[in-house]
Design a protein around this motif. Sequence first.
Motif, PDB file in Angstrom:
ATOM      1  N   VAL A 138      35.985  52.520  32.943  1.00 16.80           N
ATOM      2  CA  VAL A 138      37.419  52.814  33.017  1.00 16.80           C
ATOM      3  C   VAL A 138      37.991  52.080  34.222  1.00 16.80           C
ATOM      4  N   HIS A 139      38.824  51.092  33.957  1.00 16.27           N
ATOM      5  CA  HIS A 139      39.445  50.312  35.027  1.00 16.27           C
ATOM      6  C   HIS A 139      40.828  50.871  35.339  1.00 16.27           C
ATOM      7  N   GLY A 140      41.040  51.274  36.610  1.00 14.17           N
ATOM      8  CA  GLY A 140      42.292  51.907  36.983  1.00 14.17           C
ATOM      9  C   GLY A 140      43.285  51.029  37.718  1.00 14.17           C
ATOM     10  N   SER A 141      42.869  49.831  38.124  1.00 11.66           N
ATOM     11  CA  SER A 141      43.774  48.996  38.921  1.00 11.66           C
ATOM     12  C   SER A 141      44.796  48.279  38.044  1.00 11.66           C
ATOM     13  N   PRO A 142      46.067  48.238  38.485  1.00 11.79           N
ATOM     14  CA  PRO A 142      47.070  47.446  37.777  1.00 11.79           C
ATOM     15  C   PRO A 142      46.849  45.944  37.954  1.00 11.79           C
ATOM     16  N   ARG A 143      46.031  45.568  38.908  1.00  4.23           N
ATOM     17  CA  ARG A 143      45.733  44.161  39.131  1.00  4.23           C
ATOM     18  C   ARG A 143      44.679  43.663  38.155  1.00  4.23           C
ATOM     19  N   GLY A 144      44.682  42.343  37.956  1.00  3.21           N
ATOM     20  CA  GLY A 144      43.656  41.724  37.139  1.00  3.21           C
ATOM     21  C   GLY A 144      42.545  41.188  38.010  1.00  3.21           C
ATOM     22  N   GLU A 145      42.410  39.853  38.069  1.00  2.90           N
ATOM     23  CA  GLU A 145      41.328  39.244  38.837  1.00  2.90           C
ATOM     24  C   GLU A 145      41.456  39.485  40.336  1.00  2.90           C
ATOM     25  N   ARG A 146      42.648  39.806  40.816  1.00  2.00           N
ATOM     26  CA  ARG A 146      42.833  40.047  42.252  1.00  2.00           C
ATOM     27  C   ARG A 146      42.373  41.438  42.681  1.00  2.00           C
ATOM     28  N   SER A 147      41.976  42.246  41.720  1.00  2.00           N
ATOM     29  CA  SER A 147      41.563  43.613  42.026  1.00  2.00           C
ATOM     30  C   SER A 147      40.148  43.641  42.601  1.00  2.00           C
ATOM     31  N   THR A 148      40.015  44.141  43.814  1.00  2.00           N
ATOM     32  CA  THR A 148      38.698  44.267  44.438  1.00  2.00           C
ATOM     33  C   THR A 148      37.842  45.296  43.714  1.00  2.00           C
ATOM     34  N   SER A 149      38.416  46.446  43.395  1.00  2.00           N
ATOM     35  CA  SER A 149      37.635  47.501  42.740  1.00  2.00           C
ATOM     36  C   SER A 149      37.150  47.043  41.364  1.00  2.00           C
ATOM     37  N   ARG A 150      37.994  46.350  40.636  1.00  2.00           N
ATOM     38  CA  ARG A 150      37.613  45.844  39.316  1.00  2.00           C
ATOM     39  C   ARG A 150      36.473  44.815  39.435  1.00  2.00           C
ATOM     40  N   ARG A 151      36.612  43.903  40.390  1.00  2.00           N
ATOM     41  CA  ARG A 151      35.604  42.865  40.572  1.00  2.00           C
ATOM     42  C   ARG A 151      34.253  43.477  40.974  1.00  2.00           C
ATOM     43  N   LEU A 152      34.279  44.448  41.890  1.00  2.00           N
ATOM     44  CA  LEU A 152      33.047  45.106  42.301  1.00  2.00           C
ATOM     45  C   LEU A 152      32.395  45.839  41.125  1.00  2.00           C
ATOM     46  N   ALA A 153      33.202  46.522  40.344  1.00  2.00           N
ATOM     47  CA  ALA A 153      32.666  47.263  39.200  1.00  2.00           C
ATOM     48  C   ALA A 153      32.054  46.328  38.172  1.00  2.00           C
ATOM     49  N   GLU A 154      32.718  45.201  37.911  1.00  2.00           N
ATOM     50  CA  GLU A 154      32.185  44.249  36.946  1.00  2.00           C
ATOM     51  C   GLU A 154      30.897  43.603  37.470  1.00  2.00           C
ATOM     52  N   GLY A 155      30.798  43.421  38.786  1.00  2.00           N
ATOM     53  CA  GLY A 155      29.559  42.916  39.369  1.00  2.00           C
ATOM     54  C   GLY A 155      28.413  43.884  39.148  1.00  2.00           C
ATOM     55  N   PHE A 156      28.680  45.166  39.371  1.00  2.00           N
ATOM     56  CA  PHE A 156      27.668  46.183  39.091  1.00  2.00           C
ATOM     57  C   PHE A 156      27.283  46.159  37.622  1.00  2.00           C
ATOM     58  N   LEU A 157      28.285  46.069  36.754  1.00  2.00           N
ATOM     59  CA  LEU A 157      28.034  46.114  35.316  1.00  2.00           C
ATOM     60  C   LEU A 157      27.155  44.945  34.871  1.00  2.00           C
ATOM     61  N   SER A 158      27.404  43.762  35.414  1.00  2.00           N
ATOM     62  CA  SER A 158      26.582  42.596  35.060  1.00  2.00           C
ATOM     63  C   SER A 158      25.129  42.824  35.456  1.00  2.00           C
ATOM     64  N   ALA A 159      24.922  43.342  36.668  1.00  2.00           N
ATOM     65  CA  ALA A 159      23.553  43.611  37.131  1.00  2.00           C
ATOM     66  C   ALA A 159      22.907  44.721  36.307  1.00  2.00           C
ATOM     67  N   TRP A 160      23.691  45.718  35.959  1.00  2.00           N
ATOM     68  CA  TRP A 160      23.179  46.840  35.162  1.00  2.00           C
ATOM     69  C   TRP A 160      22.806  46.385  33.762  1.00  2.00           C
ATOM     70  N   GLN A 161      23.652  45.558  33.147  1.00  2.00           N
ATOM     71  CA  GLN A 161      23.371  45.072  31.798  1.00  2.00           C
ATOM     72  C   GLN A 161      22.126  44.187  31.764  1.00  2.00           C
ATOM     73  N   ALA A 162      21.882  43.465  32.854  1.00  2.00           N
ATOM     74  CA  ALA A 162      20.695  42.614  32.911  1.00  2.00           C
ATOM     75  C   ALA A 162      19.414  43.434  32.816  1.00  2.00           C
ATOM     76  N   ARG A 163      19.494  44.691  33.204  1.00  2.00           N
ATOM     77  CA  ARG A 163      18.329  45.572  33.164  1.00  2.00           C
ATOM     78  C   ARG A 163      18.333  46.490  31.948  1.00  2.00           C
ATOM     79  N   HIS A 164      19.428  46.455  31.171  1.00  2.00           N
ATOM     80  CA  HIS A 164      19.542  47.320  29.998  1.00  2.00           C
ATOM     81  C   HIS A 164      20.012  46.474  28.815  1.00  2.00           C
ATOM     82  N   SER A 165      19.151  45.606  28.355  1.00  2.00           N
ATOM     83  CA  SER A 165      19.518  44.742  27.231  1.00  2.00           C
ATOM     84  C   SER A 165      19.800  45.589  25.997  1.00  2.00           C
ATOM     85  N   GLY A 166      20.882  45.246  25.309  1.00  2.00           N
ATOM     86  CA  GLY A 166      21.257  45.993  24.120  1.00  2.00           C
ATOM     87  C   GLY A 166      22.038  47.255  24.399  1.00  2.00           C
TER      88      GLY A 166
END
Length: 212
Positions: free
Chosen positions: A7-35
Amino acid sequence: MSRILVVHGSPRGERSTSRRLAEGFLSAWQARHSGAQVTRREVGRAVIPAVSEAFVAAAFYPEPEARPLVMQADLALSDALVGELFDHDLLLISTPMYNFNVPSGLKAWVDQIVRLGLTFDHTLDNGVAQYTPLLQGKKALIVTSRGGFGFGPGGELEALNHADPWLRTVLGFVGIDDVTVVAAEGEESAERSFAVSVAQAEQRLLDLARTF
């Protein structure tokens, strides 16, 4: 199979720090949870309706199974949002702190998912209200950014932070009490200090991606 609701709460797009940090976590998490199943719900850059009189009337209709069609329509989005919570094991919320709380879109999302008979129940015991959470066995990660420093636990401005502590309260009320918060502070302060805080948040999120 692990399932994560983002759930992304920031009105910002790529300039959003919270969004960018969350997507970074998600990429690392998905790498360990294929499928793994990933669902993104945009509440910062999409319109989530505020609770209305029609919503309240429908939500508290005395016979939920016999709601008129118009009331069912008033609750359609809320039903979908609640369904997403039940259908996923993990909840990832990204949000900045705006004026000491969360942005209005995220607040509207919360108002849509705190539902009597769906995410919590209510009884009276000798006139005293008793609340029972109905979401069980789920974990949540809140990734947040703050303009200044000292809003975290033990900080000199902790009492002014009504963002992630409020989210903890809401999530606990519906049954999600395993909540982790990762924050980057100082976005409106010294650039170097903010960069250090972001780097620390990124590292913590990478560490969490191995265990979440």
